[in-house]
Write a protein that holds these residues in place. Structure first.
Motif, mmCIF file in Angstrom:
data_model
loop_
_atom_site.group_PDB
_atom_site.id
_atom_site.type_symbol
_atom_site.label_atom_id
_atom_site.label_comp_id
_atom_site.label_asym_id
_atom_site.label_seq_id
_atom_site.Cartn_x
_atom_site.Cartn_y
_atom_site.Cartn_z
ATOM 1 N N VAL A 88 0.839 -1.201 0.000
ATOM 2 C CA VAL A 88 0.000 0.000 0.000
ATOM 3 C C VAL A 88 0.878 1.257 0.000
ATOM 4 C CG1 VAL A 88 -1.695 1.344 1.327
ATOM 5 C CG2 VAL A 88 -1.959 -1.133 1.094
ATOM 6 N N THR A 89 1.963 1.218 0.769
ATOM 7 C CA THR A 89 2.895 2.354 0.784
ATOM 8 C C THR A 89 3.465 2.608 -0.606
ATOM 9 O OG1 THR A 89 3.533 1.932 3.086
ATOM 10 C CG2 THR A 89 5.038 3.255 1.754
ATOM 11 N N LEU A 90 3.882 1.534 -1.278
ATOM 12 C CA LEU A 90 4.457 1.680 -2.614
ATOM 13 C C LEU A 90 3.417 2.160 -3.620
ATOM 14 C CD1 LEU A 90 6.790 -1.455 -2.800
ATOM 15 C CD2 LEU A 90 7.385 0.914 -2.300
ATOM 16 N N ILE A 91 2.172 1.742 -3.440
ATOM 17 C CA ILE A 91 1.096 2.240 -4.314
ATOM 18 C C ILE A 91 0.947 3.753 -4.146
ATOM 19 C CG2 ILE A 91 -1.408 2.260 -4.673
ATOM 20 C CD1 ILE A 91 -1.371 -0.758 -4.069
ATOM 21 N N GLY A 92 0.939 4.191 -2.887
ATOM 22 C CA GLY A 92 0.817 5.621 -2.620
ATOM 23 C C GLY A 92 1.954 6.408 -3.225
ATOM 24 N N ILE A 93 3.169 5.893 -3.067
ATOM 25 C CA ILE A 93 4.334 6.585 -3.606
ATOM 26 C C ILE A 93 4.337 6.520 -5.136
ATOM 27 C CG2 ILE A 93 6.857 6.528 -3.715
ATOM 28 C CD1 ILE A 93 6.754 5.593 -0.769
ATOM 29 N N GLY A 94 3.874 5.398 -5.685
ATOM 30 C CA GLY A 94 3.758 5.283 -7.137
ATOM 31 C C GLY A 94 2.789 6.309 -7.707
ATOM 32 N N ILE A 95 1.702 6.556 -6.986
ATOM 33 C CA ILE A 95 0.723 7.550 -7.428
ATOM 34 C C ILE A 95 1.343 8.949 -7.403
ATOM 35 C CG2 ILE A 95 -1.439 8.715 -6.779
ATOM 36 C CD1 ILE A 95 -2.498 5.973 -5.924
ATOM 37 N N ILE A 96 2.132 9.225 -6.366
ATOM 38 C CA ILE A 96 2.822 10.521 -6.305
ATOM 39 C C ILE A 96 3.825 10.633 -7.466
ATOM 40 C CG2 ILE A 96 4.456 11.906 -4.963
ATOM 41 C CD1 ILE A 96 3.084 10.888 -2.456
ATOM 42 N N GLY A 97 4.494 9.536 -7.770
ATOM 43 C CA GLY A 97 5.396 9.536 -8.920
ATOM 44 C C GLY A 97 4.648 9.793 -10.223
ATOM 45 N N TYR A 98 3.433 9.227 -10.328
ATOM 46 C CA TYR A 98 2.598 9.474 -11.510
ATOM 47 C C TYR A 98 2.224 10.948 -11.598
ATOM 48 C CZ TYR A 98 -1.473 9.377 -14.594
ATOM 49 O OH TYR A 98 -2.378 9.633 -15.612
ATOM 50 N N ALA A 99 1.893 11.527 -10.449
ATOM 51 C CA ALA A 99 1.596 12.966 -10.420
ATOM 52 C C ALA A 99 2.809 13.759 -10.896
ATOM 53 C CB ALA A 99 1.189 13.398 -9.013
ATOM 54 N N GLY A 100 3.993 13.294 -10.501
ATOM 55 C CA GLY A 100 5.219 13.962 -10.937
ATOM 56 C C GLY A 100 5.419 13.869 -12.442
ATOM 57 N N SER A 101 5.074 12.706 -13.025
ATOM 58 C CA SER A 101 5.213 12.560 -14.482
ATOM 59 C C SER A 101 4.220 13.460 -15.212
ATOM 60 C CB SER A 101 5.003 11.096 -14.890
ATOM 61 O OG SER A 101 3.659 10.692 -14.680
ATOM 62 N N LEU A 102 3.013 13.616 -14.635
ATOM 63 C CA LEU A 102 2.027 14.535 -15.218
ATOM 64 C C LEU A 102 2.551 15.972 -15.160
ATOM 65 C CD1 LEU A 102 -1.345 13.163 -13.760
ATOM 66 C CD2 LEU A 102 -0.441 12.873 -16.078
ATOM 67 N N LYS A 103 3.167 16.288 -14.030
ATOM 68 C CA LYS A 103 3.756 17.615 -13.881
ATOM 69 C C LYS A 103 4.820 17.842 -14.953
ATOM 70 C CE LYS A 103 7.055 19.971 -10.833
ATOM 71 N NZ LYS A 103 7.830 19.878 -9.579
ATOM 72 N N SER A 104 5.662 16.825 -15.161
ATOM 73 C CA SER A 104 6.735 16.944 -16.141
ATOM 74 C C SER A 104 6.185 17.140 -17.550
ATOM 75 C CB SER A 104 7.618 15.695 -16.096
ATOM 76 O OG SER A 104 8.599 15.731 -17.101
ATOM 77 N N ALA A 105 5.073 16.460 -17.862
ATOM 78 C CA ALA A 105 4.510 16.515 -19.204
ATOM 79 C C ALA A 105 3.800 17.838 -19.488
ATOM 80 C CB ALA A 105 3.535 15.353 -19.404
ATOM 81 N N LYS A 106 3.201 18.416 -18.454
ATOM 82 C CA LYS A 106 2.364 19.605 -18.645
ATOM 83 C C LYS A 106 3.135 20.924 -18.606
ATOM 84 C CE LYS A 106 -1.732 17.643 -18.985
ATOM 85 N NZ LYS A 106 -2.567 17.777 -20.205
ATOM 86 N N LEU A 107 4.173 20.971 -17.765
ATOM 87 C CA LEU A 107 4.876 22.241 -17.598
ATOM 88 C C LEU A 107 5.852 22.491 -18.744
ATOM 89 C CD1 LEU A 107 5.743 22.232 -13.776
ATOM 90 C CD2 LEU A 107 3.783 23.282 -14.915
ATOM 91 N N SER A 108 6.013 23.716 -19.095
ATOM 92 C CA SER A 108 7.005 24.087 -20.097
ATOM 93 C C SER A 108 8.397 23.973 -19.482
ATOM 94 C CB SER A 108 6.770 25.522 -20.567
ATOM 95 O OG SER A 108 7.009 26.433 -19.507
ATOM 96 N N ASP A 109 9.422 23.937 -20.321
ATOM 97 C CA ASP A 109 10.790 23.863 -19.813
ATOM 98 C C ASP A 109 11.097 25.042 -18.901
ATOM 99 O OD1 ASP A 109 11.252 21.530 -21.175
ATOM 100 O OD2 ASP A 109 12.185 22.502 -22.905
ATOM 101 N N GLU A 110 10.580 26.196 -19.263
ATOM 102 C CA GLU A 110 10.817 27.392 -18.454
ATOM 103 C C GLU A 110 10.183 27.260 -17.082
ATOM 104 O OE1 GLU A 110 9.862 32.203 -18.555
ATOM 105 O OE2 GLU A 110 9.701 31.013 -20.384
ATOM 106 N N GLU A 111 8.959 26.716 -17.031
ATOM 107 C CA GLU A 111 8.260 26.547 -15.750
ATOM 108 C C GLU A 111 8.953 25.499 -14.890
ATOM 109 O OE1 GLU A 111 3.585 27.511 -16.668
ATOM 110 O OE2 GLU A 111 4.453 25.703 -17.528
#
Length: 336
Positions: free
Chosen positions: A138-161
């Motif tokens: 369950v801990t790894l699932i939670g952290i995996g979800i946060i990692g997924y949020a991080g990948s979404l952040k990486s995809a959406k933000l511009s290089d400058e942001e």
């Protein structure tokens, strides 16, 4: 009630650890390698030594413990040396991913591997009960979800942001470094496992793991000192230590960072003293600490605006991941 107190103490230590990188931003005109090893003197030597003294009864010496248990001492130091590699790459993971995402991935890997590999290496596989395994998953699932949020952040933000939030942001490189950091950092838990004999029979339960903690951090200091002094030579930054006008400011914030970092393991020792009635939580305590470290590191990430500019979907996934991590901290106790 004692279990609740124990979890609160561990949570306080986790919050302190997650805050330990904030004072570093106040250090002036020192290279990374210089301030890293100076804060390490406080984090891995001074405060762990003082903490270990709390486990020593009157008329005894701390070094009596190590002399009486040389094998356990050497194993603790050895795994501390390996953990030191994780500590070095841990700093790089935050450089490339930021405080929130860097700590999430590295500590997530550390949480799972540390909890599972410690009983395996120390021959106590019977401690890996179903509630413990479920808690880790369950801990790894939670952290995996946060990692997924991080990948979404990486995809959406511009290089400058991305650069505005994290100067050297590099998602692919950061993920690889964070996974390596987590794998090697799990050696801290293994070192504590081998260091279990390192206490006096008269030592209070809340202080029993502190002498072993000192040996593990000593090993980590050796690794970090070798690397940092090499970087001092390579980058010609030895003169950092000669800037005496900066001593008051830089030593103060290095000491503050050091005591905040050490608080996680001081809190872990105190907290485990209150969890002694639950074998499940004793085994799972490492995972609890790491999960709470991830939770609070993301709180700091929000405060430091590392998630600023992300869309609603990303923030929702981040919040879901944090909630799951909080639940995972006490889930094994409910399942036992």
């Amino acid at each position: 009630m004692e279990i609740i107190i124990g979890l609160i103490i561990i949570a306080i230590g986790a919050f302190c650890q997650s805050s330990s990188y904030v004072p570093i931003n106040k250090i002036k005109n020192w290279s990374w390698e210089s301030y890293w090893i100076v804060q390490g003197i406080f984090a891995w030597l001074v405060f762990p030594f003082l903490g270990a003294l709390l486990a020593v009864p009157s008329e005894h010496s701390l070094f009596e413990i190590y002399a009486a248990n040389p094998t356990a001492t050497l194993w603790a130091v050895f795994f501390g040396i390996l953990w030191g590699v994780g500590g070095l790459t841990f700093g790089l993971s935050m450089r490339y991913l930021g405080v929130a995402l860097g700590q999430s991935i590295a500590l997530g890997t550390c949480a799972g591997l540390g909890t599972i590999l410690t009983p395996v290496f120390t021959g106590k596989t019977g401690d890996l009960t179903t509630p413990v395994i479920v808690g880790v998953v369950v801990t790894l699932i939670g952290i995996g979800i946060i990692g997924y949020a991080g990948s979404l952040k990486s995809a959406k933000l511009s290089d400058e942001e991305k650069k505005k939030a994290v100067k050297d942001f590099n998602f692919p490189k950061g993920i690889l470094v964070a996974l390596l950091a987590g794998f090697m950092s799990a050696c801290f838990s293994i070192g504590l496992g081998f260091g279990e004999p390192l206490h006096f029979a008269e030592s209070k339960d809340i202080f029993k793991t502190l002498p072993a903690t000192f040996m593990v951090t000593l090993g980590g200091f050796i690794t970090n000192a070798i690397y940092c002094f090499y970087q001092n030579s390579k980058n010609h930054t030895w003169d950092d230590y000669g800037k005496t006008s900066l001593y008051v400011n830089n030593l103060l914030f290095c000491a503050l960072a050091g005591i905040l970092w050490y608080s996680q393991f001081f809190g872990l020792s105190l907290g485990k003293g209150f969890l002694a009635s639950s074998a499940v939580l004793m085994t799972f305590s490492w995972c609890i600490l790491m999960a709470l470290n991830v939770t609070f590191s993301n709180v700091w990430g929000i405060i430091l605006k590392e998630w600023k500019g992300c869309d609603k979907k990303t923030i929702i996934w981040l919040i879901i991941g944090l909630i799951i991590l909080i639940i995972s901290s006490f889930l094994p106790q409910l399942l036992k």
